[in-house]
Design a protein around this motif. Structure first.
Motif, PDB file in Angstrom:
ATOM      1  N   UNK A  20       0.821  -1.195   0.000  1.00  0.00           N
ATOM      2  CA  UNK A  20       0.000   0.000   0.000  1.00  0.00           C
ATOM      3  C   UNK A  20       0.864   1.257   0.000  1.00  0.00           C
ATOM      4  N   UNK A  21       1.994   1.239   0.765  1.00  0.00           N
ATOM      5  CA  UNK A  21       2.834   2.427   0.829  1.00  0.00           C
ATOM      6  C   UNK A  21       3.384   2.772  -0.556  1.00  0.00           C
ATOM      7  N   UNK A  22       3.888   1.777  -1.276  1.00  0.00           N
ATOM      8  CA  UNK A  22       4.456   2.044  -2.607  1.00  0.00           C
ATOM      9  C   UNK A  22       3.394   2.544  -3.574  1.00  0.00           C
ATOM     10  N   UNK A  23       2.185   2.024  -3.454  1.00  0.00           N
ATOM     11  CA  UNK A  23       1.115   2.464  -4.356  1.00  0.00           C
ATOM     12  C   UNK A  23       0.872   3.966  -4.196  1.00  0.00           C
ATOM     13  N   UNK A  24       0.871   4.450  -2.959  1.00  0.00           N
ATOM     14  CA  UNK A  24       0.604   5.864  -2.690  1.00  0.00           C
ATOM     15  C   UNK A  24       1.819   6.752  -2.930  1.00  0.00           C
ATOM     16  N   UNK A  25       3.015   6.208  -2.745  1.00  0.00           N
ATOM     17  CA  UNK A  25       4.218   7.034  -2.731  1.00  0.00           C
ATOM     18  C   UNK A  25       5.231   6.721  -3.824  1.00  0.00           C
ATOM     19  N   UNK A  26       4.885   5.860  -4.769  1.00  0.00           N
ATOM     20  CA  UNK A  26       5.834   5.440  -5.809  1.00  0.00           C
ATOM     21  C   UNK A  26       6.436   6.616  -6.567  1.00  0.00           C
ATOM     22  N   UNK A  27       5.655   7.656  -6.802  1.00  0.00           N
ATOM     23  CA  UNK A  27       6.136   8.817  -7.544  1.00  0.00           C
ATOM     24  C   UNK A  27       7.351   9.448  -6.850  1.00  0.00           C
ATOM     25  N   UNK A  28       7.475   9.274  -5.551  1.00  0.00           N
ATOM     26  CA  UNK A  28       8.587   9.838  -4.797  1.00  0.00           C
ATOM     27  C   UNK A  28       9.829   8.951  -4.829  1.00  0.00           C
ATOM     28  N   UNK A  29       9.671   7.737  -5.346  1.00  0.00           N
ATOM     29  CA  UNK A  29      10.775   6.777  -5.340  1.00  0.00           C
ATOM     30  C   UNK A  29      11.282   6.486  -6.754  1.00  0.00           C
ATOM     31  N   UNK A  30      10.359   6.252  -7.661  1.00  0.00           N
ATOM     32  CA  UNK A  30      10.735   5.860  -9.020  1.00  0.00           C
ATOM     33  C   UNK A  30      11.164   7.066  -9.851  1.00  0.00           C
ATOM     34  N   UNK A  31      12.374   7.020 -10.359  1.00  0.00           N
ATOM     35  CA  UNK A  31      12.857   8.065 -11.250  1.00  0.00           C
ATOM     36  C   UNK A  31      13.292   9.349 -10.575  1.00  0.00           C
ATOM     37  N   UNK A  32      13.376   9.357  -9.252  1.00  0.00           N
ATOM     38  CA  UNK A  32      13.822  10.566  -8.560  1.00  0.00           C
ATOM     39  C   UNK A  32      15.334  10.530  -8.381  1.00  0.00           C
ATOM     40  N   UNK A  33      15.888  11.691  -8.051  1.00  0.00           N
ATOM     41  CA  UNK A  33      17.335  11.841  -7.883  1.00  0.00           C
ATOM     42  C   UNK A  33      17.594  12.613  -6.596  1.00  0.00           C
ATOM     43  N   UNK A  34      18.859  12.650  -6.159  1.00  0.00           N
ATOM     44  CA  UNK A  34      19.172  13.476  -4.990  1.00  0.00           C
ATOM     45  C   UNK A  34      18.816  14.941  -5.258  1.00  0.00           C
ATOM     46  N   UNK A  35      18.609  15.687  -4.189  1.00  0.00           N
ATOM     47  CA  UNK A  35      18.353  17.120  -4.338  1.00  0.00           C
ATOM     48  C   UNK A  35      19.543  17.776  -5.039  1.00  0.00           C
ATOM     49  N   UNK A  36      19.286  18.811  -5.854  1.00  0.00           N
ATOM     50  CA  UNK A  36      20.403  19.564  -6.431  1.00  0.00           C
ATOM     51  C   UNK A  36      21.282  20.129  -5.310  1.00  0.00           C
ATOM     52  N   UNK A  37      22.545  20.368  -5.602  1.00  0.00           N
ATOM     53  CA  UNK A  37      23.506  20.849  -4.601  1.00  0.00           C
ATOM     54  C   UNK A  37      23.090  22.171  -3.976  1.00  0.00           C
ATOM     55  N   UNK A  38      22.268  22.948  -4.679  1.00  0.00           N
ATOM     56  CA  UNK A  38      21.836  24.258  -4.181  1.00  0.00           C
ATOM     57  C   UNK A  38      20.627  24.179  -3.260  1.00  0.00           C
ATOM     58  N   UNK A  39      20.095  22.965  -3.046  1.00  0.00           N
ATOM     59  CA  UNK A  39      18.913  22.782  -2.208  1.00  0.00           C
ATOM     60  C   UNK A  39      19.232  21.899  -1.009  1.00  0.00           C
ATOM     61  N   UNK A  40      18.446  22.085   0.064  1.00  0.00           N
ATOM     62  CA  UNK A  40      18.592  21.234   1.243  1.00  0.00           C
ATOM     63  C   UNK A  40      17.245  21.125   1.940  1.00  0.00           C
ATOM     64  N   UNK A  41      17.103  20.098   2.772  1.00  0.00           N
ATOM     65  CA  UNK A  41      15.849  19.870   3.497  1.00  0.00           C
ATOM     66  C   UNK A  41      16.153  19.417   4.917  1.00  0.00           C
ATOM     67  N   UNK A  42      15.156  19.604   5.789  1.00  0.00           N
ATOM     68  CA  UNK A  42      15.314  19.239   7.195  1.00  0.00           C
ATOM     69  C   UNK A  42      15.134  17.733   7.434  1.00  0.00           C
ATOM     70  N   UNK A  43      14.664  17.032   6.433  1.00  0.00           N
ATOM     71  CA  UNK A  43      14.464  15.579   6.485  1.00  0.00           C
ATOM     72  C   UNK A  43      15.014  14.997   5.181  1.00  0.00           C
ATOM     73  N   UNK A  44      15.179  13.674   5.078  1.00  0.00           N
ATOM     74  CA  UNK A  44      15.612  13.112   3.797  1.00  0.00           C
ATOM     75  C   UNK A  44      14.668  13.555   2.675  1.00  0.00           C
ATOM     76  N   UNK A  45      15.243  13.862   1.506  1.00  0.00           N
ATOM     77  CA  UNK A  45      14.434  14.378   0.404  1.00  0.00           C
ATOM     78  C   UNK A  45      15.070  14.024  -0.935  1.00  0.00           C
TER      79      UNK A  45
END
Length: 108
Positions: free
Chosen positions: A1-26
């Motif tokens: 169920x988790x992958x069904x709802x959140x797959x867009x955040x996992x498949x085909x994504x990359x690390x944040x650009x060097x100019x960006x940062x977040x308070x949690x993993x992103x």
């Protein structure tokens, strides 16, 4: 169920650009950023019985343009946020948290 709802955040994504940062993993896609808010556990545990009660959490994403939408992927609900000086500050209320990693989508 988790992958069904959140797959867009996992498949085909990359690390944040060097100019960006977040308070949690992103991670980043071409038009969005995905922030991963993990549940808290007591005494370094990892089982359901070790879960601490959900709390309101404030997430930040720095170095980005003005968002067009900020939402929680698990239920599609919009989240309150502010934007100042290339910093998005997002309110993730305890009432919307789950026992799993909650993913916040920031559309740019």
């Amino acid at each position: 169920a988790w992958m069904k709802q959140n797959a867009v955040a996992v498949k085909g994504t990359k690390p944040l650009p060097a100019t960006e940062s977040a308070s949690v993993p992103a991670v980043a896609s071409a038009t969005a950023r995905y922030l991963f808010a993990a549940p808290a556990f007591k005494n370094g545990g990892s089982y359901d019985e070790d879960l601490l009660p959900a709390t309101d959490e404030t997430l930040t994403l720095k170095g980005v343009s003005t968002p067009t939408d900020v939402k929680l992927l698990s239920d599609g609900s919009s989240l309150k946020y502010t934007y100042t000086d290339q910093i998005v500050t997002i309110e993730l209320p305890a009432s919307k948290r789950t026992k799993l990693v909650d993913v916040v989508q920031v559309e740019l």
